[in-house]
Design a protein around this motif. Structure first.
Motif, PDB file in Angstrom:
ATOM      1  N   UNK A 105     -17.437  -7.089  22.479  1.00 42.85           N
ATOM      2  CA  UNK A 105     -18.696  -7.650  21.694  1.00 42.85           C
ATOM      3  C   UNK A 105     -18.569  -8.853  21.328  1.00 42.85           C
ATOM      4  N   UNK A 106     -19.572  -9.791  21.309  1.00 44.18           N
ATOM      5  CA  UNK A 106     -19.672 -11.154  20.610  1.00 44.18           C
ATOM      6  C   UNK A 106     -19.064 -11.296  19.643  1.00 44.18           C
ATOM      7  N   UNK A 107     -19.589 -10.600  18.484  1.00 38.43           N
ATOM      8  CA  UNK A 107     -18.995 -10.474  16.995  1.00 38.43           C
ATOM      9  C   UNK A 107     -17.818 -10.389  17.173  1.00 38.43           C
ATOM     10  N   UNK A 108     -17.104  -9.322  17.713  1.00 36.75           N
ATOM     11  CA  UNK A 108     -15.705  -8.972  17.873  1.00 36.75           C
ATOM     12  C   UNK A 108     -15.100 -10.265  18.556  1.00 36.75           C
ATOM     13  N   UNK A 109     -15.278 -10.751  19.287  1.00 35.52           N
ATOM     14  CA  UNK A 109     -14.838 -12.239  19.816  1.00 35.52           C
ATOM     15  C   UNK A 109     -14.614 -13.148  18.738  1.00 35.52           C
ATOM     16  N   UNK A 110     -15.707 -13.320  18.023  1.00 36.67           N
ATOM     17  CA  UNK A 110     -15.570 -14.230  16.942  1.00 36.67           C
ATOM     18  C   UNK A 110     -14.588 -13.794  16.014  1.00 36.67           C
ATOM     19  N   UNK A 111     -14.475 -12.547  15.484  1.00 36.18           N
ATOM     20  CA  UNK A 111     -13.529 -11.911  14.650  1.00 36.18           C
ATOM     21  C   UNK A 111     -12.222 -11.874  15.079  1.00 36.18           C
ATOM     22  N   UNK A 112     -11.938 -11.397  16.215  1.00 30.31           N
ATOM     23  CA  UNK A 112     -10.474 -11.092  16.779  1.00 30.31           C
ATOM     24  C   UNK A 112      -9.844 -12.362  17.039  1.00 30.31           C
ATOM     25  N   UNK A 113     -10.690 -13.046  17.862  1.00 26.68           N
ATOM     26  CA  UNK A 113     -10.150 -14.379  18.584  1.00 26.68           C
ATOM     27  C   UNK A 113     -10.106 -15.605  17.657  1.00 26.68           C
ATOM     28  N   UNK A 119      -7.692 -18.579  13.241  1.00 25.16           N
ATOM     29  CA  UNK A 119      -8.060 -19.205  11.993  1.00 25.16           C
ATOM     30  C   UNK A 119      -8.799 -20.457  12.193  1.00 25.16           C
ATOM     31  N   UNK A 120      -9.864 -20.572  13.050  1.00 26.49           N
ATOM     32  CA  UNK A 120     -10.578 -21.841  13.568  1.00 26.49           C
ATOM     33  C   UNK A 120     -11.328 -22.127  12.267  1.00 26.49           C
ATOM     34  N   UNK A 121     -10.994 -23.432  11.852  1.00 21.10           N
ATOM     35  CA  UNK A 121     -11.944 -24.148  10.585  1.00 21.10           C
ATOM     36  C   UNK A 121     -13.226 -24.713  11.420  1.00 21.10           C
ATOM     37  N   UNK A 122     -13.110 -25.173  12.499  1.00 27.67           N
ATOM     38  CA  UNK A 122     -14.180 -25.749  13.017  1.00 27.67           C
ATOM     39  C   UNK A 122     -14.205 -25.647  14.771  1.00 27.67           C
ATOM     40  N   UNK A 143     -23.209 -20.731  16.343  1.00 29.07           N
ATOM     41  CA  UNK A 143     -23.494 -21.334  15.103  1.00 29.07           C
ATOM     42  C   UNK A 143     -23.787 -20.643  13.884  1.00 29.07           C
ATOM     43  N   UNK A 144     -24.501 -19.440  14.102  1.00 31.99           N
ATOM     44  CA  UNK A 144     -24.875 -18.565  13.095  1.00 31.99           C
ATOM     45  C   UNK A 144     -23.489 -17.891  12.736  1.00 31.99           C
ATOM     46  N   UNK A 145     -22.700 -17.342  13.523  1.00 30.30           N
ATOM     47  CA  UNK A 145     -21.488 -16.830  13.045  1.00 30.30           C
ATOM     48  C   UNK A 145     -20.788 -17.602  12.289  1.00 30.30           C
ATOM     49  N   UNK A 146     -20.441 -18.718  12.566  1.00 33.31           N
ATOM     50  CA  UNK A 146     -19.739 -19.703  11.966  1.00 33.31           C
ATOM     51  C   UNK A 146     -20.516 -20.024  10.502  1.00 33.31           C
ATOM     52  N   UNK A 147     -21.632 -20.056  10.392  1.00 29.78           N
ATOM     53  CA  UNK A 147     -22.471 -20.253   8.996  1.00 29.78           C
ATOM     54  C   UNK A 147     -22.138 -19.102   8.025  1.00 29.78           C
ATOM     55  N   UNK A 148     -22.034 -17.795   8.856  1.00 33.79           N
ATOM     56  CA  UNK A 148     -21.660 -16.481   7.997  1.00 33.79           C
ATOM     57  C   UNK A 148     -20.314 -16.470   7.782  1.00 33.79           C
TER      58      UNK A 148
END
Length: 326
Positions: A105-113, A119-122, A143-148
């Motif tokens: 899932x896209x949210x899981x990609x952001x969280x896991x990867x 540990x991405x800062x940007x 961008x929304x995931x990064x803001x959150x």
């Protein structure tokens, strides 16, 4: 590549490089469009004194979804890593791409990867980047995931060349299929280069006074068959000019598999087993079937002279070209 880390998956990623600026994409070709994304990431990392990391995917996703029609890889993983290192990055992470991974899932990609793994800062990516199941993750969603989640996101617009056309891997492949290596170089920002192990051939060239270093390229390579002026790089980095034939050798072996055969100027060495690279500077002529070996040898002499003349005036196109082909 001193100090550069090529990481095979997230488990191979060193803790010291966490918390950096991450450029994400497939980056096949590392062409001028990709370089705008990578340049933005590298500049931001330097400004913020953070690690500069590239996240890419292996194998090419098309080989998973369309195995019957594998894509012509402009830069296989090892060559892509060399290019990324030459651009000044600290590491590349080659995330294994499988059908299972494609269903995340896209949210899981952001969280896991991005968060747990890197540990991405940007994060920096192109406007066409999508991620997660059914390509459901978009640049806006990122961008929304990064803001959150507390990381920055930069989305880089598509890069157009001097003619106003968007630079793409597809355009590079089209140029190479026509033998137009100059056009391909203009899109890439460096000379198109292949990398492979030198293998034994029939050694016919040796009997004609033109011993060649032979390389078997992947079947999906659609480079136009013909004769090219090239530069040959040995495994230890030493460079030599040469002339190369790519094709089926119609005079002696028309039914054989395509082979890249490079006659290297001013070098007599045993290269078997070495992984070397060949950079293409100019298309000289199409393959030709000769009446006999004497006629073929005479044409090879003319090819050598033309290649020497062309290569005598070459200049690097960029710092990346200087690192790869000079």
């Amino acid at each position: 590549m001193e100090g550069f880390r090529r990481c095979i998956g997230l488990d191979d990623f060193p803790a010291a490089l966490r918390g950096g600026v991450v450029a994400i994409g497939n980056f096949d070709g590392v062409h001028r469009g990709h370089q705008t994304v990578l340049s933005n990431a590298r500049k931001l990392a330097r400004k913020e004194d953070l690690p500069a990391v590239v996240l890419t995917f292996e194998p090419h996703p098309r080989s998973i979804f369309q195995p019957q029609a594998p894509v012509f890889r402009l830069t296989p993983a090892s060559l892509k890593a060399r290019l990324i290192a030459a651009l000044g990055f600290d590491a590349v992470v080659e995330q294994p791409f499988t059908r299972h991974f494609s269903q995340i899932a896209p949210d899981d990609f952001v969280a896991a990867v991005l968060m747990e793994g890197l540990g991405a800062r940007h994060v920096v990516t192109g406007q066409n980047f999508h991620y997660g199941k059914n390509r459901g993750g978009t640049p806006d969603a990122l961008a929304q995931a990064g803001s959150a989640r507390g990381f920055g996101v930069s989305v880089v617009e598509a890069f157009c060349d001097e003619s106003g056309g968007i630079v793409s891997s597809t355009r590079v492949r089209a140029g190479l299929a026509q033998g137009n290596v100059s056009q391909a170089a203009a899109l890439l920002g460096y000379r198109f280069t292949v990398e492979a192990e030198v293998v034994r051939g029939k050694q016919l060239g040796r009997t004609l006074g033109f011993p060649t270093a032979n390389m078997a390229l992947p079947n999906e390579v659609t480079l136009r068959h013909g004769i090219y002026a090239v530069r040959f790089r040995r495994a230890d980095g030493r460079l030599h000019d040469g002339v190369a034939s790519f094709g089926r050798r119609p005079t002696v072996d028309e039914a054989g598999q395509p082979l890249l055969e490079t006659f290297i100027f001013d070098l007599n060495a045993d290269l078997y087993g070495e992984t070397c690279s060949v950079s293409f500077f100019g298309f000289l002529r199409e393959e030709e079937k000769f009446e006999g070996l004497d006629a073929m040898a005479a044409q090879m002499q003319r090819d050598q002279a033309e290649a020497r003349a062309l290569l005598s005036g070459i200049r690097p196109l960029s710092e990346l070209d200087l690192a790869i082909a000079f």
